[in-house]
Design an enzyme around this catalytic site. Structure first.
Site, PDB file in Angstrom:
ATOM      1  CE1 TYR A 184       5.593  17.205   2.498  1.00 53.87           C
ATOM      2  CE2 TYR A 184       6.940  19.153   2.142  1.00 53.87           C
ATOM      3  CZ  TYR A 184       5.956  18.286   1.711  1.00 53.87           C
ATOM      4  OH  TYR A 184       5.346  18.505   0.512  1.00 53.87           O
ATOM      5  NE  ARG A 208      10.222  41.288  -4.958  1.00 50.63           N
ATOM      6  CZ  ARG A 208      11.278  42.053  -4.657  1.00 50.63           C
ATOM      7  NH1 ARG A 208      11.973  41.837  -3.567  1.00 50.63           N
ATOM      8  NH2 ARG A 208      11.648  43.035  -5.461  1.00 50.63           N
ATOM      9  CG  ASP A 242       7.418  22.113   9.849  1.00 51.11           C
ATOM     10  OD1 ASP A 242       6.268  22.393  10.218  1.00 51.11           O
ATOM     11  OD2 ASP A 242       7.679  21.732   8.690  1.00 51.11           O
ATOM     12  CE  LYS A 276       0.270  20.085   4.211  1.00 47.85           C
ATOM     13  NZ  LYS A 276       1.195  20.983   3.585  1.00 47.85           N
TER      14      LYS A 276
HETATM   15  C1  LIG Z   1       5.268  19.323   8.170  1.00 46.58           C
HETATM   16  C2  LIG Z   1       5.297  20.011   6.849  1.00 46.58           C
HETATM   17  N1  LIG Z   1       6.132  21.047   6.665  1.00 46.58           N
HETATM   18  C3  LIG Z   1       6.206  21.695   5.494  1.00 46.58           C
HETATM   19  C4  LIG Z   1       5.431  21.326   4.416  1.00 46.58           C
HETATM   20  C5  LIG Z   1       5.561  22.071   3.124  1.00 46.58           C
HETATM   21  O1  LIG Z   1       4.494  22.952   2.951  1.00 46.58           O
HETATM   22  P1  LIG Z   1       3.910  23.436   1.537  1.00 46.58           P
HETATM   23  O2  LIG Z   1       3.373  22.243   0.847  1.00 46.58           O
HETATM   24  O3  LIG Z   1       2.872  24.442   1.926  1.00 46.58           O
HETATM   25  O4  LIG Z   1       5.037  24.055   0.763  1.00 46.58           O
HETATM   26  C6  LIG Z   1       4.522  20.276   4.552  1.00 46.58           C
HETATM   27  C7  LIG Z   1       3.664  19.875   3.428  1.00 46.58           C
HETATM   28  O5  LIG Z   1       3.033  18.837   3.451  1.00 46.58           O
HETATM   29  C8  LIG Z   1       4.464  19.599   5.813  1.00 46.58           C
HETATM   30  O6  LIG Z   1       3.632  18.561   6.001  1.00 46.58           O
END
Ligand SMILES: Cc1ncc(COP(=O)(O)O)c(C=O)c1O
Length: 393
Positions: free
Chosen positions: A111, A58, A183, A208
């Site tokens: 998101y 961890r 992000d 992704k």
């Molecule tokens: C731009 C963006 N940030 C964060 C996330 C969250 O990621 P995760 O699904 O791996 O938890 C997503 C998921 O689709 C995303 O598209």
């Protein structure tokens, strides 16, 4: 290997690789929960940071560290922290960097769960947020308060593909004593390096583009300076949202082909976006590589390419959007993006369904909006799939 002076493609292949006793070409999967100490003193020293060596997975693990070091090199940061999911990375950033009474200015079309986490949960701990179109610098400036401690942007944003000027927002945040967290999931480090433009923290859902093969959920954060990196790592360790060694191995394996995957997918995306623009069934197309995109010039300057995400609005709203999704064959109807396979989804009823309708619409996520993540299939096959679906053939 010191990867600092290598080019991006060489870093993808070599940065972070662990040289083990056997000369393994690839960092092995250290599938172990714990690591033996040489003595009681050695254990105490490792905990105190006086001796090197792993303690417990961890807290850290060689396979996970190989991925983290690779991403830190790609993002040109001082360190990276891998997490169990992208949401784990976002929660880590929020909890490590905010406290009661703080205010956050955030991209409105983030998101969905990123916004829900803040509005439904962080709000219970006395953190407030204002959502604006961060592609408009005046709106970011107008939303800043004396207690604003974080500007959180998603660029390009999900699903509207709005592009925020990272350099300008970073300068504004710094001037007001706030941190900038980006992000960068939609861009990946191949197309954009926020830390080099002044951001403090960059994060990704590695689910992704970074992993790219639709077989792992994961996240990662990278920080510009060492003290921020340490705060992020401590919070991740306390929350226990660490990545697992097997997960890290797969992500690192996928990461090596990031550039060639994106180069191919974005060539197709440019062609498909132009084709969609010519279709009578489509009201408008948002692809940052199109001259019609409102921040096309900024994207050209800030990014190394335009990526493979397309959003478009169907004439005929919800019904037309849903009909299209039921008719495509090659593109898979599924949430997520950035993999080698093409995916299509409907934000209003899927990824952003948790955002109240009024807020969703205010953020521009309309009922007819379709999100299309271009994979690495033949461009002609993808266009034929869309043509048949649009024409109901
Ligand atoms: C731009 C963006 N940030 C964060 C996330 C969250 O990621 P995760 O699904 O791996 O938890 C997503 C998921 O689709 C995303 O598209």
């Amino acid at each position: 290997m010191d990867a600092k002076h290598l080019g991006f493609h060489s870093k993808l292949v070599h940065a972070g690789a662990l040289k083990d006793a056997f000369g393994s070409a690839v960092t092995p999967i250290y599938q172990t929960s714990t690591f033996g100490f040489e003595s009681a003193q050695d254990g105490a020293d490792r905990f105190a940071g006086k001796a090197s060596g792993y303690i417990y997975t961890r807290i850290g693990n060689p396979t996970i560290a190989a991925l983290e070091n690779c991403v830190a090199a790609l993002e040109e940061g001082s360190g990276a922290v891998a997490t169990s999911s992208g949401m784990g990375a976002i929660a880590t950033a929020y909890l490590a960097l905010l406290r009661q009474g703080d205010h956050v200015v955030s991209t409105a079309s983030v998101y969905g769960p990123t916004r829900t986490l803040m509005e439904k949960h962080l709000s219970r701990f006395g953190v407030a947020a204002t959502y604006v179109d961060t592609s408009d610098l005046a709106m970011v400036r107008g939303a800043m308060r004396p207690e604003t401690k974080m500007v959180y942007i998603e660029t390009p944003s999900n699903p509207l593909m709005q592009v925020t000027d990272i350099r300008a927002v970073a300068a504004l945040a710094r001037e007001r004593g706030a941190l900038l967290v980006v992000d960068s999931t939609f861009a990946s480090p191949f197309l954009q390096k926020p830390l080099t433009l002044g951001a403090d923290v960059v994060l990704h859902s590695v689910t992704k583009f970074i992993n790219g093969h639709a077989d792992v959920v994961g996240g990662i954060l990278a920080a510009r300076d060492e003290s921020l990196y340490r705060r992020l790592r401590e919070m991740m360790v306390m929350m226990g949202c660490n990545m697992d060694p097997h997960q890290a191995y797969l992500v690192h394996r996928g990461l090596k082909t990031l550039a060639i995957r994106i180069e191919r997918a974005q060539r197709s995306a440019a062609e498909i976006a132009r084709w969609l623009e010519s279709r009578p069934e489509v009201a408008w197309v948002r692809y940052i590589g199109l001259a019609s995109h409102p921040q096309h010039a900024l994207a050209r300057e800030q990014m190394a390419g335009f990526g493979s995400m397309i959003s478009f609005e169907m004439k005929g709203g919800m019904e037309a959007g849903r009909r299209l999704m039921d008719r495509v064959n090659l593109a898979m109807l599924a949430v997520s993006l950035g993999g080698v396979e093409t995916l299509i989804e409907h934000p209003a009823s899927m990824t952003h369904a948790g955002v109240p309708r009024a807020e969703r619409e205010a953020a521009g996520i309309t009922d007819g909006l379709v999100r299309y993540s271009v994979g690495i299939e033949d461009t002609a096959d993808l266009i034929e799939d869309l043509r048949r679906a649009l024409e109901g053939a």
